[in-house]
Write an enzyme that holds these catalytic residues in place. Structure first.
Site, PDB file in Angstrom:
ATOM      1  N   LYS A 207       0.856  -1.193   0.000  1.00 19.18           N
ATOM      2  CA  LYS A 207       0.000   0.000   0.000  1.00 19.18           C
ATOM      3  C   LYS A 207       0.891   1.241   0.000  1.00 19.18           C
ATOM      4  CE  LYS A 207      -1.871   2.956   2.709  1.00 19.18           C
ATOM      5  NZ  LYS A 207      -1.866   4.145   1.825  1.00 19.18           N
ATOM      6  N   GLY A 260       6.782   5.108   8.143  1.00 12.75           N
ATOM      7  CA  GLY A 260       5.960   6.302   8.282  1.00 12.75           C
ATOM      8  C   GLY A 260       6.186   6.945   9.634  1.00 12.75           C
ATOM      9  N   SER A 261       5.183   7.679  10.088  1.00 13.33           N
ATOM     10  CA  SER A 261       5.334   8.438  11.326  1.00 13.33           C
ATOM     11  C   SER A 261       5.262   7.524  12.552  1.00 13.33           C
ATOM     12  CB  SER A 261       4.225   9.482  11.408  1.00 13.33           C
ATOM     13  OG  SER A 261       2.972   8.834  11.377  1.00 13.33           O
ATOM     14  N   THR A 262       5.853   7.973  13.626  1.00 16.98           N
ATOM     15  CA  THR A 262       5.808   7.213  14.877  1.00 16.98           C
ATOM     16  C   THR A 262       4.370   7.091  15.366  1.00 16.98           C
ATOM     17  OG1 THR A 262       8.068   7.807  15.444  1.00 16.98           O
ATOM     18  CG2 THR A 262       6.630   7.220  17.285  1.00 16.98           C
ATOM     19  N   GLU A 263       3.589   8.144  15.133  1.00  9.96           N
ATOM     20  CA  GLU A 263       2.179   8.138  15.548  1.00  9.96           C
ATOM     21  C   GLU A 263       1.408   6.989  14.870  1.00  9.96           C
ATOM     22  OE1 GLU A 263       0.639  11.783  14.138  1.00  9.96           O
ATOM     23  OE2 GLU A 263      -1.332  11.500  15.047  1.00  9.96           O
ATOM     24  N   GLY A 265       2.813   4.478  13.340  1.00  8.89           N
ATOM     25  CA  GLY A 265       3.531   3.250  13.704  1.00  8.89           C
ATOM     26  C   GLY A 265       2.925   2.593  14.942  1.00  8.89           C
ATOM     27  N   GLU A 282       9.601   1.364  10.619  1.00  9.49           N
ATOM     28  CA  GLU A 282      10.662   2.363  10.425  1.00  9.49           C
ATOM     29  C   GLU A 282      10.000   3.723  10.564  1.00  9.49           C
ATOM     30  OE1 GLU A 282      13.702   1.806  10.217  1.00  9.49           O
ATOM     31  OE2 GLU A 282      13.740  -0.337   9.800  1.00  9.49           O
ATOM     32  N   CYS A 316      13.710  10.788   6.694  1.00 10.24           N
ATOM     33  CA  CYS A 316      13.523  10.345   8.081  1.00 10.24           C
ATOM     34  C   CYS A 316      14.787  10.580   8.908  1.00 10.24           C
ATOM     35  CB  CYS A 316      13.126   8.888   8.110  1.00 10.24           C
ATOM     36  SG  CYS A 316      14.169   7.875   7.081  1.00 10.24           S
ATOM     37  N   GLU A 413       9.672  16.095  15.208  1.00  5.17           N
ATOM     38  CA  GLU A 413      10.082  15.927  13.815  1.00  5.17           C
ATOM     39  C   GLU A 413       9.238  16.855  12.941  1.00  5.17           C
ATOM     40  OE1 GLU A 413       8.864  12.393  11.606  1.00  5.17           O
ATOM     41  OE2 GLU A 413      10.913  12.219  10.879  1.00  5.17           O
TER      42      GLU A 413
HETATM   43  P1  NAP Z   1       2.255   8.469   7.829  1.00  6.80           P
HETATM   44  O1  NAP Z   1       1.215   9.505   7.810  1.00  6.80           O
HETATM   45  O2  NAP Z   1       2.560   7.734   9.072  1.00  6.80           O
HETATM   46  O3  NAP Z   1       1.819   7.442   6.673  1.00  6.80           O
HETATM   47  C1  NAP Z   1       2.607   6.350   6.291  1.00  6.80           C
HETATM   48  C2  NAP Z   1       1.734   5.313   5.619  1.00  6.80           C
HETATM   49  O4  NAP Z   1       0.804   4.786   6.562  1.00  6.80           O
HETATM   50  C3  NAP Z   1       0.891   5.870   4.467  1.00  6.80           C
HETATM   51  O5  NAP Z   1       0.802   4.900   3.454  1.00  6.80           O
HETATM   52  C4  NAP Z   1      -0.436   6.096   5.137  1.00  6.80           C
HETATM   53  O6  NAP Z   1      -1.524   6.106   4.245  1.00  6.80           O
HETATM   54  C5  NAP Z   1      -0.518   4.900   6.052  1.00  6.80           C
HETATM   55  N1  NAP Z   1      -1.457   5.028   7.168  1.00  6.80           N
HETATM   56  C6  NAP Z   1      -1.955   6.156   7.732  1.00  6.80           C
HETATM   57  N2  NAP Z   1      -2.819   5.836   8.741  1.00  6.80           N
HETATM   58  C7  NAP Z   1      -2.848   4.489   8.821  1.00  6.80           C
HETATM   59  C8  NAP Z   1      -3.522   3.564   9.654  1.00  6.80           C
HETATM   60  N3  NAP Z   1      -4.354   3.948  10.626  1.00  6.80           N
HETATM   61  N4  NAP Z   1      -3.294   2.242   9.459  1.00  6.80           N
HETATM   62  C9  NAP Z   1      -2.458   1.819   8.502  1.00  6.80           C
HETATM   63  N5  NAP Z   1      -1.801   2.641   7.667  1.00  6.80           N
HETATM   64  C10 NAP Z   1      -1.978   3.965   7.823  1.00  6.80           C
HETATM   65  O7  NAP Z   1       3.644   9.017   7.357  1.00  6.80           O
HETATM   66  P2  NAP Z   1       3.931   9.974   6.130  1.00  6.80           P
HETATM   67  O8  NAP Z   1       3.432  11.334   6.462  1.00  6.80           O
HETATM   68  O9  NAP Z   1       3.453   9.326   4.875  1.00  6.80           O
HETATM   69  O10 NAP Z   1       5.548   9.945   6.097  1.00  6.80           O
HETATM   70  C11 NAP Z   1       6.358  10.716   6.896  1.00  6.80           C
HETATM   71  C12 NAP Z   1       6.892   9.930   8.081  1.00  6.80           C
HETATM   72  O11 NAP Z   1       7.585   8.755   7.644  1.00  6.80           O
HETATM   73  C13 NAP Z   1       7.912  10.710   8.884  1.00  6.80           C
HETATM   74  O12 NAP Z   1       7.647  10.582  10.254  1.00  6.80           O
HETATM   75  C14 NAP Z   1       9.233  10.030   8.540  1.00  6.80           C
HETATM   76  O13 NAP Z   1      10.239  10.165   9.495  1.00  6.80           O
HETATM   77  C15 NAP Z   1       8.812   8.624   8.347  1.00  6.80           C
HETATM   78  N6  NAP Z   1       9.804   7.885   7.541  1.00  6.80           N
HETATM   79  C16 NAP Z   1      10.623   6.974   8.162  1.00  6.80           C
HETATM   80  C17 NAP Z   1      11.600   6.278   7.447  1.00  6.80           C
HETATM   81  C18 NAP Z   1      12.509   5.276   8.117  1.00  6.80           C
HETATM   82  O14 NAP Z   1      13.106   4.461   7.422  1.00  6.80           O
HETATM   83  N7  NAP Z   1      12.660   5.303   9.428  1.00  6.80           N
HETATM   84  C19 NAP Z   1      11.718   6.515   6.067  1.00  6.80           C
HETATM   85  C20 NAP Z   1      10.879   7.451   5.468  1.00  6.80           C
HETATM   86  C21 NAP Z   1       9.914   8.123   6.218  1.00  6.80           C
HETATM   87  P3  NAP Z   1      -2.068   7.462   3.555  1.00  6.80           P
HETATM   88  O15 NAP Z   1      -1.099   8.558   3.864  1.00  6.80           O
HETATM   89  O16 NAP Z   1      -2.123   7.129   2.131  1.00  6.80           O
HETATM   90  O17 NAP Z   1      -3.411   7.743   4.149  1.00  6.80           O
END
Ligand code: NAP
Ligand code: MG
Length: 511
Positions: A207, A260-263, A265, A282, A316, A413
């Protein structure tokens, strides 16, 4: 505040110039890839995909939900247990993965352009960072299937007198994997998950983030062209709270791997607990760039600017906290601020642009809120400090000084081109200051003293420590976080092993 920008029209991509293959791609309505076929969402719904440089709608994708997640998981289960994939020899799995890497390489320019239009990033960076690294990772992971060995175990068998045993361990695919990813490096993050999962013999439902589904869809087309059996690789585009939540809580998914985000996660971990899925998460970061008093200061200035402004700071492990030995503080801050003020702002398709738009209006507004909060809390901005009033999602590259560790801009962040700079007095305090964060993804040390490198690196709570460089990634080098930056590692053998179960086989050989 000097942004080197004159007219908004210079900030929008010129889509009339894109490659014919991408024009045709954008003109299509994109479906979900389920069981080897592109299908509409069961609900018939679609969502808009926008160009971040202009806010224009560029294409539409199927909006999958729980019903589609179910269909995709069922297809992945069948492929895992019944189809050609389940019987495929490791060497043939390798051949397929190499074929896919070759196809990605053949289409590298096209994929880079698509990434630039979808995410907003520089087409040059997309070509020579995102796509190049993705190809390297597919090739690296393609080497693993023939090397997934078990062990002969030196069993004593003392519990049952008079009996003799032989024992072995074998490695088996963990099963059906749901991969849910962020938008900052779309093809690359899809690769980080899917390549080791497929190398291990798993099947996948991917996804992508709603903001950036396009290169994942193109990857799906190339997977089909490479000849992977149907159902091995499925894609469900759609929203996190519906499609993503359905996958992470699905009782027939064996592992969820999330970036994605810690929240979010945290939600993934809770959802995964229903059937005790294996989990890799991650998550976010607030990584320090530490400039010691014996550093090459010019190199440190260039390195610190690159560490925060690369990919508009949407990285990230971005070096978002700059910690500098007091006697060099003014010089380093002025150097990084001058770099920020001098950056050419422009759309992803302008190869000379150094700072593109953020991925979405939501992200632009989020970063803008932090800029206002920082200024309101008393921080000073020698560079930037504002979002731009353009249809595209631009924010000026920003450096904050006069900050303290209570401020939200220091603690949280931001995920944008925003740096907070703090001086330090004493080398003895630096690890404590660097570790003063809920995150622990990366850190860099700038110094010419190898002794200090070893003493400091062992004290830093971070999954990657770079010395005189920042954000250097390689397919063989595990990447992931301490503390709230996540569980598990991407890349390297560690990633492959996270998609495998270990099975002990014990045979009674008593004569
Ligand atoms: P995000 O809002 O947490 O979303 C990540 C993914 O999770 C998206 O595909 C999102 O879908 C999906 N998602 C949202 N709510 C969900 C739920 N309740 N259940 C299952 N999946 C759900 O993060 P983002 O804004 O896309 O990305 C930024 C974050 O990613 C930052 O915190 C960054 O540090 C982190 N990141 C970490 C790494 C690492 O390797 N540590 C690498 C890159 C990014 P939709 O957005 O399509 O709704
Ligand atoms: Mg999102």
């Amino acid at each position: 505040m000097n942004t080197a920008v004159s007219t908004p029209s210079s900030l929008a991509n010129d889509l009339s110039q894109i490659q014919p293959a991408n024009k045709a791609f954008l003109a299509r309505r994109h479906g979900l890839l389920i069981d080897g076929t592109w299908v509409p969402a069961a609900s018939g719904k679609t969502f808009e995909v926008r160009d971040p440089s202009s806010d224009e709608v560029i294409t539409h994708c199927a909006e999958g939900d729980a019903v589609d997640a179910d269909r995709a998981v069922a297809a992945a289960r069948r492929a895992l247990e019944e189809g050609d994939w389940s019987r495929m020899k490791p060497v043939d799995r390798e051949r397929l993965m190499h074929r896919l890497a070759d196809l990605i390489e053949q289409h590298a320019d096209e994929l880079a352009e698509l990434e630039a239009i979808d995410n907003g990033k520089s087409v040059v960076m997309a070509r020579y960072v995102d796509i190049k690294h993705a190809i390297d990772v597919w090739r690296y992971m393609a080497g693993w299937p023939t090397k997934l060995e078990g062990k002969t175990l030196p069993i004593s068998g003392n519990l049952v007198p008079g009996q003799e045993y032989a024992a072995f361990s074998t490695r088996e695919p963990v099963g059906v994997v749901a991969a849910i990813i962020a938008w900052n490096f779309p093809l690359l993050l899809a690769t980080w998950k899917c390549a080791p999962a497929l190398a291990a013999g798993c099947t996948v439902v991917l996804k992508p983030a709603e903001e950036t589904p396009l290169t994942a869809i193109r990857l799906g087309e190339l997977v089909q062209e490479a000849g992977f059996p149907k159902g091995v690789f499925n894609i469900v585009t759609g929203a996190g709270p519906s499609a993503g939540a359905a996958l992470s809580s699905h009782p027939d998914v064996d592992k969820v791997t999330f970036t994605g985000s810690t929240e979010v996660g945290r939600l993934i971990v809770q959802a995964a607990s229903g059937n005790m899925k294996k989990v890799t998460v991650e998550l976010g970061g607030k990584s320090p760039v530490i400039v010691l008093d014996d550093a090459d200061i010019d190199a440190a200035i260039a390195g610190a600017a690159g560490a925060i402004f690369f990919n508009q700071g949407q990285v990230c492990c971005a070096g978002s906290r700059l910690l500098v030995a007091k006697r060099h503080f003014e010089r380093v801050v002025e150097g990084v601020s001058a770099a920020a003020r001098g950056m050419k702002i422009g759309p992803g398709l302008d190869p000379t642009a150094q700072m593109g738009p953020l991925v979405s209006s939501v992200q632009r507004d989020r970063v803008s809120r932090y800029l206002s909060e920082g200024l309101a809390a008393g921080a000073r901005a020698p560079a930037g400090g504002t979002a731009m009033k353009t249809p595209g999602y631009y924010v000026t590259p920003t450096v904050f000084t006069d900050v303290n560790s209570q401020m939200s801009i220091v603690r949280e962040e931001i995920f944008g081109p925003v740096l907070v700079a703090q001086p330090f007095d004493d080398l003895a305090d630096i690890a404590k200051l660097a570790n003063d964060s809920i995150y622990g993804l990366g850190a860099s040390i700038w110094t010419s003293d190898v002794g200090k490198v070893f003493r400091l690196a062992s004290k830093l709570k971070a999954g990657s420590v770079w010395v005189n460089c920042h954000t250097v990634l390689d397919p063989c080098m595990p990447f992931g976080g301490y503390k709230q930056s996540g569980w598990g590692r991407e890349l390297g053998g560690e990633a492959v092993h996270s998609y495998l179960e270990s099975k002990s086989l014990c045979i009674n050989i008593t004569g």
